[in-house]
Design a protein around this motif. Structure first.
Motif, PDB file in Angstrom:
ATOM      1  N   ASN A 256       0.830  -1.202   0.000  1.00 42.30           N
ATOM      2  CA  ASN A 256       0.000   0.000   0.000  1.00 42.30           C
ATOM      3  C   ASN A 256       0.868   1.258   0.000  1.00 42.30           C
ATOM      4  N   TYR A 257       1.905   1.252   0.838  1.00 46.71           N
ATOM      5  CA  TYR A 257       2.760   2.439   0.945  1.00 46.71           C
ATOM      6  C   TYR A 257       3.482   2.732  -0.375  1.00 46.71           C
ATOM      7  N   MET A 258       4.078   1.696  -0.963  1.00 51.57           N
ATOM      8  CA  MET A 258       4.821   1.909  -2.211  1.00 51.57           C
ATOM      9  C   MET A 258       3.884   2.376  -3.331  1.00 51.57           C
ATOM     10  N   LEU A 259       2.697   1.758  -3.427  1.00 49.19           N
ATOM     11  CA  LEU A 259       1.736   2.153  -4.469  1.00 49.19           C
ATOM     12  C   LEU A 259       1.331   3.617  -4.315  1.00 49.19           C
ATOM     13  N   ASN A 260       1.285   4.092  -3.064  1.00 48.13           N
ATOM     14  CA  ASN A 260       0.864   5.472  -2.814  1.00 48.13           C
ATOM     15  C   ASN A 260       2.014   6.472  -2.865  1.00 48.13           C
ATOM     16  N   HIS A 261       3.237   5.976  -3.069  1.00 50.78           N
ATOM     17  CA  HIS A 261       4.392   6.883  -3.152  1.00 50.78           C
ATOM     18  C   HIS A 261       5.251   6.559  -4.370  1.00 50.78           C
ATOM     19  N   PRO A 262       4.672   6.658  -5.570  1.00 49.73           N
ATOM     20  CA  PRO A 262       5.455   6.353  -6.765  1.00 49.73           C
ATOM     21  C   PRO A 262       6.575   7.376  -6.953  1.00 49.73           C
ATOM     22  N   HIS A 263       7.635   6.942  -7.611  1.00 50.76           N
ATOM     23  CA  HIS A 263       8.769   7.823  -7.941  1.00 50.76           C
ATOM     24  C   HIS A 263       9.299   8.577  -6.717  1.00 50.76           C
ATOM     25  N   SER A 264       9.180   7.967  -5.528  1.00 48.03           N
ATOM     26  CA  SER A 264       9.768   8.551  -4.320  1.00 48.03           C
ATOM     27  C   SER A 264      10.784   7.563  -3.772  1.00 48.03           C
ATOM     28  N   LEU A 265      11.962   8.073  -3.420  1.00 47.08           N
ATOM     29  CA  LEU A 265      12.975   7.206  -2.841  1.00 47.08           C
ATOM     30  C   LEU A 265      12.689   7.043  -1.345  1.00 47.08           C
ATOM     31  N   VAL A 266      12.354   5.811  -0.944  1.00 50.50           N
ATOM     32  CA  VAL A 266      12.026   5.548   0.460  1.00 50.50           C
ATOM     33  C   VAL A 266      13.223   4.840   1.103  1.00 50.50           C
ATOM     34  N   PRO A 267      13.852   5.448   2.127  1.00 53.66           N
ATOM     35  CA  PRO A 267      14.984   4.778   2.773  1.00 53.66           C
ATOM     36  C   PRO A 267      14.509   3.516   3.499  1.00 53.66           C
ATOM     37  N   LEU A 268      15.345   2.482   3.482  1.00 53.17           N
ATOM     38  CA  LEU A 268      14.966   1.235   4.157  1.00 53.17           C
ATOM     39  C   LEU A 268      14.733   1.459   5.655  1.00 53.17           C
ATOM     40  N   THR A 269      15.454   2.416   6.216  1.00 57.29           N
ATOM     41  CA  THR A 269      15.261   2.704   7.648  1.00 57.29           C
ATOM     42  C   THR A 269      13.829   3.159   7.938  1.00 57.29           C
ATOM     43  N   TYR A 270      13.194   3.797   6.949  1.00 58.99           N
ATOM     44  CA  TYR A 270      11.800   4.205   7.172  1.00 58.99           C
ATOM     45  C   TYR A 270      10.952   2.989   7.528  1.00 58.99           C
ATOM     46  N   PHE A 271      11.102   1.921   6.737  1.00 57.93           N
ATOM     47  CA  PHE A 271      10.302   0.719   6.988  1.00 57.93           C
ATOM     48  C   PHE A 271      10.783  -0.018   8.239  1.00 57.93           C
ATOM     49  N   SER A 272      12.095  -0.084   8.445  1.00 56.92           N
ATOM     50  CA  SER A 272      12.562  -0.855   9.604  1.00 56.92           C
ATOM     51  C   SER A 272      12.127  -0.171  10.904  1.00 56.92           C
ATOM     52  N   GLU A 273      12.039   1.174  10.880  1.00 52.01           N
ATOM     53  CA  GLU A 273      11.519   1.860  12.070  1.00 52.01           C
ATOM     54  C   GLU A 273       9.995   1.722  12.178  1.00 52.01           C
ATOM     55  N   ARG A 274       9.336   1.832  11.032  1.00 47.67           N
ATOM     56  CA  ARG A 274       7.877   1.724  11.028  1.00 47.67           C
ATOM     57  C   ARG A 274       7.403   0.398  11.598  1.00 47.67           C
ATOM     58  N   TYR A 275       8.140  -0.686  11.294  1.00 41.40           N
ATOM     59  CA  TYR A 275       7.688  -2.014  11.715  1.00 41.40           C
ATOM     60  C   TYR A 275       8.558  -2.595  12.830  1.00 41.40           C
ATOM     61  N   GLN A 276       9.518  -1.830  13.298  1.00 37.70           N
ATOM     62  CA  GLN A 276      10.473  -2.353  14.284  1.00 37.70           C
ATOM     63  C   GLN A 276      11.038  -3.698  13.841  1.00 37.70           C
ATOM     64  N   SER A 277      11.500  -3.720  12.605  1.00 37.31           N
ATOM     65  CA  SER A 277      12.040  -4.966  12.042  1.00 37.31           C
ATOM     66  C   SER A 277      13.454  -4.707  11.533  1.00 37.31           C
ATOM     67  N   ALA A 278      14.227  -5.790  11.440  1.00 40.00           N
ATOM     68  CA  ALA A 278      15.593  -5.675  10.934  1.00 40.00           C
ATOM     69  C   ALA A 278      15.579  -5.297   9.453  1.00 40.00           C
ATOM     70  N   LYS A 279      16.623  -4.564   9.036  1.00 36.09           N
ATOM     71  CA  LYS A 279      16.724  -4.173   7.634  1.00 36.09           C
ATOM     72  C   LYS A 279      16.783  -5.386   6.704  1.00 36.09           C
ATOM     73  N   SER A 280      17.378  -6.481   7.211  1.00 31.27           N
ATOM     74  CA  SER A 280      17.474  -7.679   6.372  1.00 31.27           C
ATOM     75  C   SER A 280      16.078  -8.236   6.074  1.00 31.27           C
ATOM     76  N   SER A 281      15.180  -8.179   7.073  1.00 32.22           N
ATOM     77  CA  SER A 281      13.802  -8.652   6.847  1.00 32.22           C
ATOM     78  C   SER A 281      13.098  -7.740   5.847  1.00 32.22           C
ATOM     79  N   ILE A 282      13.306  -6.425   5.997  1.00 39.06           N
ATOM     80  CA  ILE A 282      12.681  -5.465   5.077  1.00 39.06           C
ATOM     81  C   ILE A 282      13.160  -5.733   3.649  1.00 39.06           C
ATOM     82  N   SER A 283      14.445  -6.010   3.506  1.00 31.97           N
ATOM     83  CA  SER A 283      14.987  -6.303   2.177  1.00 31.97           C
ATOM     84  C   SER A 283      14.306  -7.521   1.564  1.00 31.97           C
TER      85      SER A 283
END
Lengths: 276, 276
Positions: free
Chosen positions: B14-41
């Protein structure tokens, strides 16, 4: 194509987001992914929980043979509040003041991300009404109308101030602008609206409500019904409002041209949104 | 909030579909979900594969400290072909013929699902160009322009045929309509466009190209550059085309008012879309 759960979740999320207010039979997904209906049901439960938790909207399940699942776009009340706050803040910038006390809003209405959010807010507050079409008047209301219509899965019709040859035969009415008291004309293509349609009126700005009142009169010519009225900005201090029931996001409460001050408050959106 | 993989996949999609052509840092997701960057990848790999397989678009990964992930909306060439076919079919209905050989397209342009698909097609074919803003002329091109701009994550500016007090100071030019040879005026709010901007022009219909040519001249007044031109329908049999490089989805090749026949072909979209 055959997809594992993780792939199905991504694809189903995309599909549901792109088909709001459409009843999708579970067999559609089970055939699409060659998966058992029980697995699809589990997938939908995960999507439903995530959507509701994140304030994306709700997934409504309709049981039975003619049943399926329907995505109803929504928004958390906190997010709506934050959006209204940010719109108020942007609108209050003193350099928006134009000669005559008008406000320059072209950039705000030209920003698709704001337009989409405003559209989502109206779509969520009007989600339970029966709406067949969204109507607006050219030009500034058009993007808002499409954003709402998109989330409600209905078409848009556009009222014009002059008739164009590419519209075919039209119905026109004269109306009195509420603030300037001038007589004006508005026109709608005859074949654009079916008799008995339920119409949601969306516009960017409402002063006394003359334009919106004109649209209501035009709907009467088509024997169509007003399903609701939504405006981005209403202005306060109008002697006599021509329109009674409407939903506004922002209320312009004061403009001081000399002191370069623009005063804005929340509109009545939350009164409607909080209603059970 | 902490989310399991299944919930993360739904929310990230949902987030990616709503933010086309925007560079989203992986830390944004790892903080949002309290998950490791490797899981986000790993999550992003699943989303990327599904998006590419289903023709939703691509996820581009930019490595390094300033990196992240970017969703670039796209479409499979087969789906684009099917959409063009269905538009051609709808447009060819004889009851669209209006006196004078004009075509009634209001209902097609009023259907958000078609408008979104057309927008996605233009956004995918122009995805690699540097575009700062999408420009169109009131009224019919507006929904298409917003659909494209939405997928490109840029604002929309609207050229008008008359200036309005709510636009502030404007720049206006006179141009000659290519088909009627009449002199007309178009106007753009001065503060709506920055010098040096790269502008994608989108419109619904192009005959000789006078209107689009007018927009190109207007851009020169703003020292802005044409990044591309896209039209839904072009007409064939024009003596002298005023615009050279453009992309069209559909070409109107013949109108027989008496015999109630409308002939349509594919536009040049696929020549551009197939280019590597």
């Amino acid at each position: 194509m055959k997809l594992r759960r993780s792939g199905r979740l991504v694809d189903m999320t995309n599909y549901m987001l792109n088909h709001p207010h459409s009843l999708v039979p579970l067999t559609y997904f089970s055939e699409r992914y060659q998966s058992a209906k029980s697995s699809i049901s589990e997938d939908l439960t995960i999507i439903k929980q995530t959507f509701e938790q994140q304030g994306v909207g709700s997934l409504q399940t309709v049981p039975g043979a003619a049943g399926g699942v329907k995505f109803v776009p929504g928004m958390h009340i906190e997010e709506a509040g934050a959006i209204i706050d940010s719109i108020k803040k942007r609108m209050a910038a003193p350099d928006r003041l134009l000669p005559g006390g008008y406000l320059y809003l072209t950039d705000i209405l030209g920003d698709p991300s704001i337009v989409n959010k405003v559209g989502r807010m109206f779509a969520s507050v009007f989600a339970e009404r029966k709406i067949d079409v969204v109507m607006t008047v050219a030009t500034k209301g058009i993007p808002l109308a499409y954003a709402v219509a998109n989330d409600l899965n209905v078409p848009v019709i556009i009222v014009r101030k002059d008739s164009k040859v590419t519209e075919g035969s039209t119905v026109s009415i004269n109306y009195v602008s509420g603030s300037s008291k001038r007589i004006q004309t508005m026109v709608l293509a005859k074949r654009s609206l079916k008799e008995g349609s339920n119409v949601l009126i969306i516009d960017d700005f409402m002063k006394a409500g003359g334009t919106i009142n004109g649209m209501v009169s035009l709907l009467e010519e088509f024997q169509a019904k007003v399903a609701g009225i939504g405006v981005l900005v209403e202005t306060k201090g109008v002697e006599e409002r021509l329109v009674d029931e409407y939903i506004s996001l922002v209320k312009l409460t004061g403009v001081d041209v000399k002191g370069k001050q623009i005063e804005l408050q929340e509109g009545n959106f939350f009164d409607a949104a909080k209603r059970p």
